[in-house]
Design a protein around this motif. Sequence first.
Motif, PDB file in Angstrom:
ATOM      1  N   LEU A   1     -12.870  12.563 -12.791  1.00  0.00           N
ATOM      2  CA  LEU A   1     -12.253  11.725 -11.771  1.00  0.00           C
ATOM      3  C   LEU A   1     -11.927  12.556 -10.531  1.00  0.00           C
ATOM      4  CD1 LEU A   1     -11.475   8.717 -11.716  1.00  0.00           C
ATOM      5  CD2 LEU A   1      -9.142   9.404 -12.282  1.00  0.00           C
ATOM      6  N   LYS A   2     -12.244  12.021  -9.358  1.00  0.00           N
ATOM      7  CA  LYS A   2     -11.949  12.673  -8.078  1.00  0.00           C
ATOM      8  C   LYS A   2     -10.797  11.954  -7.385  1.00  0.00           C
ATOM      9  CE  LYS A   2     -15.670  15.156  -8.767  1.00  0.00           C
ATOM     10  NZ  LYS A   2     -15.581  16.560  -9.200  1.00  0.00           N
ATOM     11  N   ASP A   3      -9.996  12.711  -6.675  1.00  0.00           N
ATOM     12  CA  ASP A   3      -8.863  12.132  -5.945  1.00  0.00           C
ATOM     13  C   ASP A   3      -9.343  11.645  -4.581  1.00  0.00           C
ATOM     14  OD1 ASP A   3      -6.368  11.302  -5.235  1.00  0.00           O
ATOM     15  OD2 ASP A   3      -5.568  13.304  -4.842  1.00  0.00           O
ATOM     16  N   ASN A   4     -10.175  10.614  -4.593  1.00  0.00           N
ATOM     17  CA  ASN A   4     -10.735  10.102  -3.345  1.00  0.00           C
ATOM     18  C   ASN A   4      -9.739   9.286  -2.529  1.00  0.00           C
ATOM     19  OD1 ASN A   4     -13.284  11.172  -4.017  1.00  0.00           O
ATOM     20  ND2 ASN A   4     -13.779   9.379  -5.251  1.00  0.00           N
ATOM     21  N   PHE A   5      -8.645   8.883  -3.161  1.00  0.00           N
ATOM     22  CA  PHE A   5      -7.695   7.999  -2.471  1.00  0.00           C
ATOM     23  C   PHE A   5      -6.335   8.663  -2.245  1.00  0.00           C
ATOM     24  CE2 PHE A   5     -10.370   5.312  -5.329  1.00  0.00           C
ATOM     25  CZ  PHE A   5     -11.179   4.777  -4.331  1.00  0.00           C
ATOM     26  N   ALA A   6      -6.245   9.985  -2.460  1.00  0.00           N
ATOM     27  CA  ALA A   6      -4.987  10.715  -2.271  1.00  0.00           C
ATOM     28  C   ALA A   6      -3.841  10.022  -3.001  1.00  0.00           C
ATOM     29  CB  ALA A   6      -4.674  10.862  -0.779  1.00  0.00           C
ATOM     30  N   LEU A   7      -4.032   9.752  -4.281  1.00  0.00           N
ATOM     31  CA  LEU A   7      -3.028   9.050  -5.073  1.00  0.00           C
ATOM     32  C   LEU A   7      -1.835   9.961  -5.356  1.00  0.00           C
ATOM     33  CD1 LEU A   7      -5.388   7.320  -7.667  1.00  0.00           C
ATOM     34  CD2 LEU A   7      -4.386   6.331  -5.615  1.00  0.00           C
ATOM     35  N   PRO A   8      -0.640   9.392  -5.480  1.00  0.00           N
ATOM     36  CA  PRO A   8       0.542  10.206  -5.762  1.00  0.00           C
ATOM     37  C   PRO A   8       0.472  10.834  -7.155  1.00  0.00           C
ATOM     38  CG  PRO A   8       1.080   7.861  -5.886  1.00  0.00           C
ATOM     39  CD  PRO A   8      -0.307   7.952  -5.312  1.00  0.00           C
ATOM     40  N   ASP A   9       0.829  12.121  -7.238  1.00  0.00           N
ATOM     41  CA  ASP A   9       0.871  12.865  -8.510  1.00  0.00           C
ATOM     42  C   ASP A   9      -0.445  12.765  -9.268  1.00  0.00           C
ATOM     43  OD1 ASP A   9       3.560  13.513  -8.034  1.00  0.00           O
ATOM     44  OD2 ASP A   9       4.226  11.629  -8.934  1.00  0.00           O
ATOM     45  N   PHE A  10      -1.553  12.805  -8.547  1.00  0.00           N
ATOM     46  CA  PHE A  10      -2.853  12.625  -9.177  1.00  0.00           C
ATOM     47  C   PHE A  10      -3.112  13.694 -10.243  1.00  0.00           C
ATOM     48  CE2 PHE A  10      -7.338  13.854  -9.388  1.00  0.00           C
ATOM     49  CZ  PHE A  10      -7.922  12.664  -9.749  1.00  0.00           C
ATOM     50  N   GLU A  11      -2.973  14.980  -9.856  1.00  0.00           N
ATOM     51  CA  GLU A  11      -3.294  16.059 -10.783  1.00  0.00           C
ATOM     52  C   GLU A  11      -2.380  16.040 -12.004  1.00  0.00           C
ATOM     53  OE1 GLU A  11      -5.807  17.890 -10.718  1.00  0.00           O
ATOM     54  OE2 GLU A  11      -6.580  17.504  -8.711  1.00  0.00           O
ATOM     55  N   GLN A  12      -1.086  15.796 -11.795  1.00  0.00           N
ATOM     56  CA  GLN A  12      -0.153  15.802 -12.910  1.00  0.00           C
ATOM     57  C   GLN A  12      -0.431  14.657 -13.878  1.00  0.00           C
ATOM     58  OE1 GLN A  12       2.137  18.087 -13.743  1.00  0.00           O
ATOM     59  NE2 GLN A  12       2.387  16.874 -15.615  1.00  0.00           N
TER      60      GLN A  12
END
Length: 879
Positions: free
Chosen positions: A571-582
């Motif tokens: 999964l890529k963080d294409n939408f700059a979601l909050p706390d994506f990596e965590q």
Amino acid sequence: MSNQEDTVEKLKNATSASQIRLILINLADKYDNSFSIPAPIVVTLINTTLPLYYDSLKHLSGDIDELLRKLLASVTGISSLVAACGNLSSRLQETPQDDALRLYLETIFRVLSIMLFPGLLKELFIQLPSDRTGSAYLQELNTIFGGSKLLTVLSEASSSLDITSSDSWSWIIDGEKYVGYLAREIIICGSTKAVPLDRLVRFLARVMKLGYPDFLFNEMMNRQNFNFFVTVINSFQPLEMMSFVKFFLKYVHKKYLIVSANENFKLRISSISRILIDTIPYNQDRIFFKYIQLSSGNLLLMRSYVLWLVSFDAQEQVFETTARLWGDKIFIKSEQTSRQEVLTQILLLLLSHLSQEFITRFAQSSVFLDGISHRLEAMSSPLRYMGMAFAQAVNSRDSSGVKLNFNEVKGFLEESDQWSRMLEICDELDELDDSKVLIWDCLEPEENLHKYQSDFHQLLPEATADHIELPESDSDNEESEDHDNEFPPFSIIDDGSDDSDDDPTLKRESIRVPVYMIDLIEYLNESDDTKAIRKHELALQFAAKIILRKASFGREIDITAKELALIIIGLKDNFALPDFEQRRLSAMVALIVTTPATVGPLYADLLTFGDYSLQERLVMLSAMALGALHLSGRSLYNFEITLADLFPSKLLPSNVHTRFSSRDVAMELAHYGSSYIEDSVKSIQSNATRETVNNALFLDPGVKFISSRLRRERQNQSLDSKQNVLARLAGPNFFLPLVASYKYFMKSIVRNSFGALLLSHYIKTLAIVLSCSYPSSPDIFDMSRELLVILSSIERNGAEPSVLEAVFTAVLVIMEVNDQDVLVDSFSRQLVDMKEYLEATWETIGDDQARNLAAGLLVKISELLAKWQRRLIGQGSIM
């Protein structure tokens, strides 16, 4: 225009774009093809005409790009463009403020992108003359396109011009897309007999070494182009064929055999075997065999290998050779357990394809009898079990001897199940017809979302709701209502749809909270931009909760764990979601904790053979380490989940609720603490060196210290004891899959500038798993042995401080989890080698933390060797 000198002068003296356009049209009409245009005219066009008039020509006429293709689409033209691009790029790096130079470079870059049109290579190959000059032109063509010259020059130019992925011509600096373009060009060339096959063979061999072979094979491996692909590779020279086999096996492994998209494994095995038979000749059997050994022992790949051998009628020869290596005493003692397990599996798979006469003769041979004896003498239980399983398997097929039975041996009966299942496998090539269409029907990738639809129709209700309404008996209603406040319902997340009530032009579709595992897969696979952001956010927000909740109910988690694990790691963080990596990490840890036997080996396999970035590989290692810490009970991962989150609606019926809410795992979910890998590593280092430091500070040699391990056990007696779930899982599901493909893992990071970071994280993960499995894991000796093999192979001289710290930590862990007599009997050579290295270098280590750790380790090893000096001298005299 009488001659080329006149043409050059006219191009230099032209004063308008319209004059230039007329000259170009006349040139195109005069010469039959771009190859026949003299080099001075080409050079003048590139160095004089294009910098001054290209933009004006674009505005004057829309056919200028097509006109330039007719004039410059030759080896001379493209070579001159590449040379000009490289020269301008170097000059611009020296004078970055020169706007005129920047504009000139951008013009050349754009013209080069125009030249790379479909069918270019076909034209270039056809243009080449058959005389000696043609060979020189062919070598230049192979160097520009098949080598890295064009890609390197364009990448340097794009860096100088700050070209982004949004630019229309940016694809030519993307190695993956560039190799895909070259593959399609080769296919176009193969569609005509005008291009000699030997030219395509040499060119494809060069392209294969550019570094993106998977994207080359992606274009070739389909029903339309496979026959042409086979024709080309069958013409490879021996060295070219060796390179191809290495690349191709890795490609087939990753694309078709890591996760099967087809429930009929026999058809898939037959399909892959047909592909391998057509592409890999038998004289490459050593490379094939070595790849299987160094890989993680993928069962589907081994089954395909066996059928590949059977097609050449080589099964008996390979069986006897493999059995000889398998029973070799030195091999048993020094080789990794995972590689020995792979050999055992291959031998068992080959048994079903051997004649009765051969088996009877082999069962009476010294190769078999000596091999079994050497296996039964091994110190490691798994190595002995392999010998018992193989002996029992051969004996069962041999009707001439006394039947063997090792079921009374402690521990063997549990291990024998996996080996007995191998004997039940008997693949055949005739599972498929000769039709290639059927082969590709089996191998075509399927949509991820529909892989498990048939299973879920049996498990799920017809519609997915935002919460589950569990049936409750009348007798339970009153009791349930009393507890409503303690267990709040799993509510619908407000998606802001009410905001559109005042505006009739706005209409949003309500997106409900995911409840089932299939919902998570659907949400994370969403491609519609209008829904993807919200669905991705909801899926990541509730992924860990849903995974942990489903772990206790039904088979849903077992069916979807592998698919969801693949989706989440990619999964890529294409939408700059909050706390994506965590949130992504929490979901991965939850999958490992709930399905360690599935997700642990999967991530270990993907770490080496998956096409993932450095960051994604680090996340996989972190998830495995955190999952191991959690399962061992040493450091519970903070999922930020309460007991109420385990139940999607109101209370379960009272008897069911009591059974589940009283479980330790449910109570632990409300008290999860933070867990970080580095903190765990520091704790391991501190515990391992505490006794050494105390001994060094205490001046009275007459006082005897209680061992650090016994002291820790006494100190922890007052603490709540928890079952170490990791103990029985650590070896087969975490540690051994990680070390199985270590050599390929090292090859994948050797050219990476951040390879030291990944290597140190890898070693620390192994150290954490080994430490957490203590003291009750039956695989501690085998894991220690495997880890020492890896540590001994790492070049310590000149290594990064982070790698040295990881190596020292791992050695400390090995010394902590093994008894001293085991260390001296089995690992003395490695410990002496480490002691000599530390004595020579520990003071010169630049990093303070690594140097202090080295000093503590040196004292600890020295004390051990001094204490057991007599036994070491005895071992030396025997040797």
